[in-house]
Design a protein around this motif. Structure first.
Motif, PDB file in Angstrom:
ATOM      1  N   ASP B  30     -48.973   1.543  -4.791  1.00 14.09           N
ATOM      2  CA  ASP B  30     -47.570   1.251  -4.552  1.00 14.09           C
ATOM      3  C   ASP B  30     -47.432  -0.183  -4.073  1.00 14.09           C
ATOM      4  O   ASP B  30     -47.378  -0.469  -2.883  1.00 14.09           O
ATOM      5  N   LEU B  31     -47.412  -1.082  -5.029  1.00 13.92           N
ATOM      6  CA  LEU B  31     -47.250  -2.504  -4.737  1.00 13.92           C
ATOM      7  C   LEU B  31     -46.159  -3.048  -5.652  1.00 13.92           C
ATOM      8  O   LEU B  31     -46.241  -2.864  -6.862  1.00 13.92           O
ATOM      9  N   PRO B  32     -45.149  -3.693  -5.120  1.00 14.67           N
ATOM     10  CA  PRO B  32     -44.174  -4.331  -6.015  1.00 14.67           C
ATOM     11  C   PRO B  32     -44.881  -5.335  -6.914  1.00 14.67           C
ATOM     12  O   PRO B  32     -45.717  -6.112  -6.453  1.00 14.67           O
ATOM     13  N   ASP B  33     -44.559  -5.290  -8.193  1.00 16.50           N
ATOM     14  CA  ASP B  33     -45.331  -6.091  -9.145  1.00 16.50           C
ATOM     15  C   ASP B  33     -45.180  -7.583  -8.911  1.00 16.50           C
ATOM     16  O   ASP B  33     -46.045  -8.354  -9.310  1.00 16.50           O
ATOM     17  N   ASP B  34     -44.084  -8.008  -8.298  1.00 15.34           N
ATOM     18  CA  ASP B  34     -43.919  -9.435  -8.066  1.00 15.34           C
ATOM     19  C   ASP B  34     -44.066  -9.793  -6.580  1.00 15.34           C
ATOM     20  O   ASP B  34     -43.598 -10.831  -6.136  1.00 15.34           O
ATOM     21  N   TYR B  35     -44.698  -8.921  -5.852  1.00 16.73           N
ATOM     22  CA  TYR B  35     -44.964  -9.211  -4.446  1.00 16.73           C
ATOM     23  C   TYR B  35     -46.286  -9.966  -4.340  1.00 16.73           C
ATOM     24  O   TYR B  35     -47.225  -9.685  -5.095  1.00 16.73           O
ATOM     25  N   LEU B  36     -46.333 -10.903  -3.449  1.00 15.18           N
ATOM     26  CA  LEU B  36     -47.544 -11.704  -3.312  1.00 15.18           C
ATOM     27  C   LEU B  36     -48.663 -10.848  -2.720  1.00 15.18           C
ATOM     28  O   LEU B  36     -48.593 -10.427  -1.576  1.00 15.18           O
ATOM     29  N   PRO B  38     -52.322 -11.653  -2.727  1.00 18.09           N
ATOM     30  CA  PRO B  38     -53.515 -12.438  -3.025  1.00 18.09           C
ATOM     31  C   PRO B  38     -54.760 -11.641  -2.689  1.00 18.09           C
ATOM     32  O   PRO B  38     -54.786 -10.863  -1.734  1.00 18.09           O
ATOM     33  N   ASP B  39     -55.767 -11.824  -3.487  1.00 14.06           N
ATOM     34  CA  ASP B  39     -57.074 -11.221  -3.221  1.00 14.06           C
ATOM     35  C   ASP B  39     -57.088  -9.714  -3.348  1.00 14.06           C
ATOM     36  O   ASP B  39     -57.998  -9.073  -2.848  1.00 14.06           O
ATOM     37  N   GLY B  90     -42.144  -5.251   5.727  1.00 15.68           N
ATOM     38  CA  GLY B  90     -42.556  -5.516   4.357  1.00 15.68           C
ATOM     39  C   GLY B  90     -42.998  -4.238   3.687  1.00 15.68           C
ATOM     40  O   GLY B  90     -43.027  -3.170   4.304  1.00 15.68           O
ATOM     41  N   PRO B  91     -43.331  -4.303   2.395  1.00 15.71           N
ATOM     42  CA  PRO B  91     -43.784  -3.105   1.682  1.00 15.71           C
ATOM     43  C   PRO B  91     -45.013  -2.492   2.344  1.00 15.71           C
ATOM     44  O   PRO B  91     -45.850  -3.198   2.910  1.00 15.71           O
ATOM     45  N   LEU B  93     -47.506  -1.071   0.895  1.00 20.87           N
ATOM     46  CA  LEU B  93     -48.710  -1.397   0.120  1.00 20.87           C
ATOM     47  C   LEU B  93     -49.705  -0.238   0.119  1.00 20.87           C
ATOM     48  O   LEU B  93     -50.868  -0.391   0.487  1.00 20.87           O
TER      49      LEU B  93
END
Lengths: 354, 223
Positions: B30-36, B38-39, B90-91, B93
């Motif tokens: 569950d991660l927004p596709d345009d959320y940063l 990194p790594d 924030g999300p 994640l």
């Protein structure tokens, strides 16, 4: 439903109370509807009184409620009438409102505000990829704020408000130590319209409120879940105010919303909102606003806000204060958040009415 | 348990096609596709230590790491799934824990023994790093606790019959599992050594596991 009935009851009792007060003392001014139905009987036509000379332009455009009760020549120079100028002028420029209750009937103009969450955030846990162990990060500073800009166009009965917030917030870091980075983005564009209803002494209005994302998303929130997190939706709201020195403000709303589905936001949800606020005027220029607000579904279902307001000049009003996220403190929020007094939201705005 | 969740290539896989992305399959990411993020997936060339630059693409089925250039031939790569720790306001994640960690894959055709175990029926099974073909000639020699296994009958399980809930990408042939039985039972915990022609020896400690479970461990699967 109980909240709604309570608000109706408050509205009716406050309306009855406000009818017994002297309307001319209202810091919000006298509307055109008020002047059309004066409570005092009209004076006899001043047919036999000589025509008064044109008064000098004092900048006071507020019509007198009883133009023929005194000698027309002397009326513009009465000290009492001059004292009432500032409250009336300031009131017509800025209508009462809170944080969740917009000041819809504020005159045509622009406004800018800042909301910033202050404090520390929730408890975190994550897996250390090097050790494979779950680790807990007790708290982290909340780092989310937004600048809100809006423009209003109002007429006697209708109004349109368009606004856009610009957010800046932290995002996960690049290492397991979670050294955080920041990102900026646009919140949801808002486009609201309202129709003003005059019912007795209650200044109420029906509003249709829409919001939608216009790109460059900001995956964060402050208190209101509709402001920043990408989504769109429409609400229908009824709100109004009554009273003079102590103004009672209410709002109920219902809408359907969609948001980018990712925890803690659901993809699609209805939203009910009810708010009540009090605005106490210490002087015509200075006041204190307190507001309680309930909303579900929302990231912060129950809020209390306290704001001070100050009319710097004619047409310019500044407000500043705090929003206390009661439900967040109680842990009764959709986000993974343990109960505790961790955060408040700083609110400030400046509004200019032309 | 939901739909299968697993990684591809499997941990230790060799002969991985140079044009295939790294794939993490799960409907619970569950991660927004345009959320940063990194790594989230980091990849390095084990021979040079150089970090591989690529792009993450999200879908309802999971996430893929697509390198900017194809994998080089005869190279070994190490990659880590490291979901970021969420920030306040924030999300969340969400990311399945069983998928998190570090794995290795190889674009060479080198053969390796990855894992071995004993099931309840007395079958001893070994997972190899790629499919075994007719080109893999040579004598198979196995010792258990340094005792030569001489009476074994070996059978090769087809990739489709082992771990078949983990759908492979086109061109990914997966791995082979070789099983054998002996007259005397072999217990888990025993030390197994194996030679195949000129390859080996490889040594593993046997665990209690069926062939499917052996593959699941290397796939970090949920079945």
């Amino acid at each position: 439903m109980k909240t709604f009935l309570l608000l109706i009851g408050l509205t009716q009792s406050a309306a009855a109370w406000s009818q017994s007060t002297d309307e001319s003392d209202s810091p919000w001014g006298t509307s055109s509807e008020d002047t059309e139905t004066p409570e005092t009987p009209p004076a006899e036509p001043a047919e036999e009184v000589p025509e008064a000379p044109e008064p000098e332009n004092t900048g006071d455009t507020q019509p007198s409620a009883t133009p023929a009760e005194s000698t027309p020549v002397a009326a513009p120079d009465k000290p009492a009438a001059k004292e009432k100028k500032d409250p009336a002028t300031l009131g017509k420029a800025h209508a009462p409102g809170g944080v969740r209750i917009p000041s819809y009937t504020t005159g045509t103009g622009v406004s800018m505000g800042l909301k910033a969450v202050l404090g520390t955030g929730k408890l975190f846990s994550g897996t250390n990829p090097e050790t494979g162990e779950r680790e807990t990060h007790p708290t982290q500073p909340v780092d989310a704020y937004a600048v809100f800009m809006a423009a209003r166009y109002t007429t006697e009965r209708f109004g349109v408000v368009v606004g856009i917030p610009v957010a800046r917030h932290s995002v996960p870091g690049t290492n397991f130590d979670n050294s955080r980075a920041h990102a900026g983005g646009l919140g949801n564009l808002t486009l609201d319209g309202y129709y003003k209803i005059q019912s007795g002494k209650v200044h109420s209005m029906l509003a249709v409120e829409t919001h939608f994302n216009v790109g460059n998303r900001a995956y964060t929130w402050l208190n209101d879940g509709d402001e920043l997190w990408p989504g769109f939706g429409v609400d229908v709201a009824w709100q109004g105010y009554m009273g003079d020195k102590l103004v009672k403000i209410f709002r109920v709303g219902l809408g359907m919303h969609a948001a980018r589905s990712s925890q803690p936001f659901p993809g699609f949800f209805p939203r009910f909102q009810a708010s009540f606020a009090l605005d106490y005027a210490f002087t015509p220029r200075i006041g204190l606003i307190t507001e309680g607000s309930f909303a579900y579904w929302d990231t912060s279902p129950l809020d209390l806000s306290v704001l001070g307001r100050f009319d710097l000049f004619e047409g310019i009003r500044g407000r500043a204060g705090l929003t206390l996220p009661i439900a967040t403190w109680a842990g009764l929020v959709p986000a993974e958040q343990k109960a505790g007094l961790r955060e408040v939201t700083w609110v400030m705005d400046l509004s200019y009415a032309f | 348990m939901g739909p299968p969740a697993f990684i591809a290539p499997l941990d230790g896989q060799t002969g991985y096609p140079t044009g295939l992305p790294i794939t993490v399959t799960s409907d619970r990411i569950d991660l927004p596709d345009d959320y940063l993020t990194p790594d989230l997936i980091r990849v390095s060339d084990l021979d040079t230590g150089a970090e591989i630059v690529g792009n993450l693409t999200f879908s309802d089925d999971g996430v893929q790491f697509v390198p900017n250039q194809d994998w080089r031939t005869n190279r070994r790569y190490i990659w880590t799934i490291d979901p970021p720790i969420p920030v306040p306001h924030g999300p969340e994640l969400d990311f399945p824990d069983h998928l998190i960690g570090t794995a290795i894959f190889d674009t060479s055709k080198r053969l390796k023994l990855l894992n071995a175990g004993v099931d309840a029926e007395g079958n001893t099974c070994m997972v190899f790093s790629r499919t075994i073909t007719s080109d893999d000639s040579g004598t198979l020699r196995v010792t258990v606790n340094d005792i030569e296994v001489e009476d074994a009958i070996y059978s090769i399980l087809e990739p489709a019959s082992v771990g078949n809930q983990y759908t492979l990408q086109p061109d990914d042939e997966g791995v082979s599992v070789v099983c054998f039985q002996t007259a005397l039972p072999i217990d888990s915990g025993a030390s197994l050594r194996l030679w195949w022609g000129n390859e080996g020896p490889w040594r593993v400690d046997l665990i209690d596991a069926t062939p499917d479970e052996l593959v699941r461990i290397l796939r970090r699967g949920n079945y």
